[in-house]
Structures are given as structure tokens and as C-alpha cells.
Design an enzyme around this catalytic site. Structure first.
Site, PDB file in Angstrom:
ATOM      1  N   GLY A  49      37.321  50.439  -4.796  1.00 42.29           N
ATOM      2  CA  GLY A  49      37.119  49.327  -3.880  1.00 42.29           C
ATOM      3  C   GLY A  49      36.395  48.174  -4.546  1.00 42.29           C
ATOM      4  O   GLY A  49      36.698  47.796  -5.681  1.00 42.29           O
ATOM      5  N   ALA A  50      35.391  47.649  -3.865  1.00 49.12           N
ATOM      6  CA  ALA A  50      34.649  46.505  -4.386  1.00 49.12           C
ATOM      7  C   ALA A  50      33.854  46.841  -5.636  1.00 49.12           C
ATOM      8  O   ALA A  50      33.426  45.943  -6.365  1.00 49.12           O
ATOM      9  CB  ALA A  50      33.711  45.968  -3.313  1.00 49.12           C
ATOM     10  N   SER A  75      40.644  53.816  -8.090  1.00 51.84           N
ATOM     11  CA  SER A  75      40.217  52.578  -7.446  1.00 51.84           C
ATOM     12  C   SER A  75      38.959  52.855  -6.638  1.00 51.84           C
ATOM     13  O   SER A  75      38.968  53.724  -5.757  1.00 51.84           O
ATOM     14  CB  SER A  75      41.317  52.039  -6.523  1.00 51.84           C
ATOM     15  OG  SER A  75      42.471  51.722  -7.266  1.00 51.84           O
ATOM     16  N   GLY A 112      35.041  48.395  -8.322  1.00 47.54           N
ATOM     17  CA  GLY A 112      35.866  48.266  -9.519  1.00 47.54           C
ATOM     18  C   GLY A 112      36.819  49.435  -9.669  1.00 47.54           C
ATOM     19  O   GLY A 112      37.175  50.094  -8.689  1.00 47.54           O
ATOM     20  N   GLY A 150      45.871  47.936  -3.984  1.00 41.75           N
ATOM     21  CA  GLY A 150      45.933  49.088  -4.886  1.00 41.75           C
ATOM     22  C   GLY A 150      47.288  49.219  -5.551  1.00 41.75           C
ATOM     23  O   GLY A 150      47.390  49.619  -6.725  1.00 41.75           O
ATOM     24  N   ASP A 151      48.340  48.884  -4.814  1.00 41.10           N
ATOM     25  CA  ASP A 151      49.690  48.942  -5.384  1.00 41.10           C
ATOM     26  C   ASP A 151      49.867  47.872  -6.453  1.00 41.10           C
ATOM     27  O   ASP A 151      50.501  48.094  -7.483  1.00 41.10           O
ATOM     28  CB  ASP A 151      50.723  48.759  -4.276  1.00 41.10           C
ATOM     29  CG  ASP A 151      50.491  49.706  -3.114  1.00 41.10           C
ATOM     30  OD1 ASP A 151      50.120  50.865  -3.367  1.00 41.10           O
ATOM     31  OD2 ASP A 151      50.661  49.282  -1.959  1.00 41.10           O
TER      32      ASP A 151
END
Length: 315
Positions: A222-223, A220, A225, A251-252
Site C-alpha cells: 500500500g502506501a 504490495s 511501498g 496493483g495491476d
């Protein structure tokens, strides 16, 4: 069926506030209470999607009983492992601009017998699971090798493992070859011991985790992708979020979307990104339902933008 393991669950209270002024009385515009912990959130996201799940977790005291009740109210099967300590309570303060302040309690300390009981509870229930998602930090009393032992036992039982943890626990577990690991950018940088400033840096770091034992890496960013690096190829995907209300559990939710879609290949990555983008637009740690998803908004490619800088460099 997706079985989840949360070694350090929590009772999460989220307050939506107009702003955080230290030393002042802050009046919340809204509040919610949810069962928390990364594995718990994965189960909640799986259940919201209409798929079967079982949450294995240590629970103690009144907060632990409330966590079980909240999960039951959401139709999630629970396999509680009783512990003498009290399940932790966490607080999140969400501001209108998306700023989130979290206060996480340490949680109870688990003794050797409780640690073994938790391992036994997972392995006894692993036979019917398509995936076992092992998620979150380890509570006091569990050695960094605890996840490695869990991965080894689950593999002996024929189960596939998705591991979402960090630090020494992640590095120790790689030796037992988990099928998927899911670090964020900061955790990925920590695992390889250097800063990551571009998407290409993240790909290279993910490849190093695969060389160390991970079957696949779902990273992951974040913003920016998400990345999927596995034996069959590497893909990058992103999706816009019109309004960011809370990133708690996003994220989960992504991991749940990945596993629901099969846990491998670009289709699963697209599902992970759609679930994560939907989750950040919901309050608190609310999990998206199929109606919240916008799969057509996901951009998926095998042409990795190697030189693109990460919006927030990971160190």
C-alpha cells in the site's frame, strides 16, 4: 509479449461522487466505464505502455461483448472463451478524499467444459509469450487447484508465470512453483496465517512463500511501498503520490510495470512502483502512460527498514 488470464472478468463502472450518503440521491460528478478484472487491467497497463499483450478471458452475454469491444477500442488483442453465464458488472464509488466503495458482483459459474476450454485457450497461445500473468479470484465452478493446473501446463510449454491471486488458490499454486507471485499485505498475512505489523514481518512472510514454491515475491504494501524478494536479493521501494484519486487497478498496473521491465531485479521493482504510484493519481481504473510516470521519484534500496511499522497492519 505479455499474455494475461482473467478467469472472472467484469464490466466496471466508476462514479466520482462528492460524498456517500446512505439513503439519499447522490449525483455523480464524473463517470467512466472500463473493461475490468485484474488480468484485464494488466493488459490495459501493458498496452498503455506501448507493449504487446493478449488477454485470454471467458466472456458471456451483453456485458461480455461490451468488455471485448472496449478492449478492442484500446488496441488490446482478445482471445475470448465463450461461456453460457453473463459476465459480471461491478460498480465503484470514488470520493474526493480517496475513499473508494466497491460493489463487486459474483460473476457466472463455469462448468467443467468451460474450465477446460479456458485452460486450453491459454496453453495454445502461450508459446509466443514472454510472461503469462494469471490474475484475480476464481469464478464459481473453478476449484482452488485450477491455477495450479494452469501453472503446470504453462511451464510445460516453456512460459514464465506471474500469479496474482490469494487464499487457497495461491497456496495450491505454490506447489507448481510459479515464477513470481504478487500478494498485497493482507493476502501475504493470510498466506502465512499471522498478522504483519512491520516491513520486516512482510519480508519474512515473503521468504516463507519462496520456501513453499514461489520463485520470487513482489509484495504490495500500500502506501508503504513494495518489496521484491527473490533468489538474487531483497529490495524495498516507494514513491510519493501527490493526490490519490482511485486505487482501482493500481496493483495491476504495478505488476504490468514489473513485467514490462523484465520481471526480475531492482530495475523491475522500480518500474512496478512508478506504475503503481502513477495509477492511484488517475480516475477510476485508468492505466498510466509513459507520460504519467515519475521514475525519478522512486526511492529504491537494498537496506530493508525491518522495524518500520506498516501504516496499516495486515491481519
Amino acid at each position: 509479449m505479455i499474455l494475461t488470464v482473467t478467469p472472472n472478468p467484469s464490466l466496471d463502472r466508476t462514479y466520482e461522487i462528492p460524498g456517500l450518503d446512505r439513503g439519499e440521491v447522490v449525483r455523480a460528478a464524473g463517470e467512466r466505464m472500463d473493461p475490468g478484472g485484474k488480468g484485464v487491467n494488466v493488459s490495459r497497463a501493458v498496452a498503455a505502455a506501448g507493449a504487446p499483450t493478449l488477454a485470454v478471458l471467458p466472456l458471456g452475454g451483453a456485458p461480455g461483448a461490451l468488455v471485448a469491444d472496449l478492449l478492442d477500442a484500446q488496441g488490446i488483442a482478445v482471445a475470448p472463451v465463450p461461456v453460457t453465464g453473463q459476465t459480471r458488472s461491478n460498480i465503484a464509488l470514488a470520493e474526493p478524499d480517496g475513499t473508494l466503495t466497491k460493489i463487486n458482483a459474483p460473476g457466472p459459474e463455469l462448468g467443467p467444459e468451460e474450465a477446460e476450454s479456458l485452460l486450453t485457450a491459454v496453453t495454445e497461445r502461450s508459446a509466443g509469450a514472454d510472461w503469462i500473468a494469471c490474475c484475480g479470484s476464481l469464478p464459481r465452478g473453478l476449484a482452488p487447484s485450477w491455477y495450479a493446473e494452469l501453472v503446470a501446463r504453462a511451464h510445460d510449454a516453456g512460459a514464465r508465470i506471474a500469479l496474482d491471486t490469494s487464499g487457497p488458490a495461491l497456496l495450491a499454486a505454490l506447489k507448481e512453483r510459479p515464477d513470481v507471485v504478487k500478494p498485497n499485505a493482507e493476502e501475504l498475512a493470510e498466506a502465512v496465517g499471522r498478522p504483519l505489523t512491520t516491513i520486516g514481518d512482510a519480508v519474512t512472510a515473503a521468504e516463507e512463500l519462496r520456501a513453499a514454491g514461489a520463485g520470487a515475491v513482489l509484495a504490495s504494501l500500500g502506501a508503504d511501498g513494495q518489496l521484491l524478494v527473490e533468489a538474487s536479493g531483497t529490495w524495498f521501494a516507494s514513491a510519493p503520490a501527490a493526490v490519490v484519486r482511485s486505487n482501482v487497478g493500481a496493483g495491476d498496473s504495478s505488476l504490468a510495470g514489473f513485467l514490462i521491465a523484465g520481471g526480475e531485479g531492482p530495475k523491475s521493482l522500480a518500474s512496478a512502483v512508478a506504475h503503481g504510484a502513477a495509477a492511484v493519481q488517475l480516475p477510476g481504473s485508468a492505466m498510466p502512460t509513459p507520460a504519467d510516470l515519475a521514475p525519478d521519484a522512486v526511492t529504491l534500496t537494498a537496506q530493508i527498514p525491518w522495524a518500520r511499522p506498516l501504516k496499516e497492519a495486515a491481519r
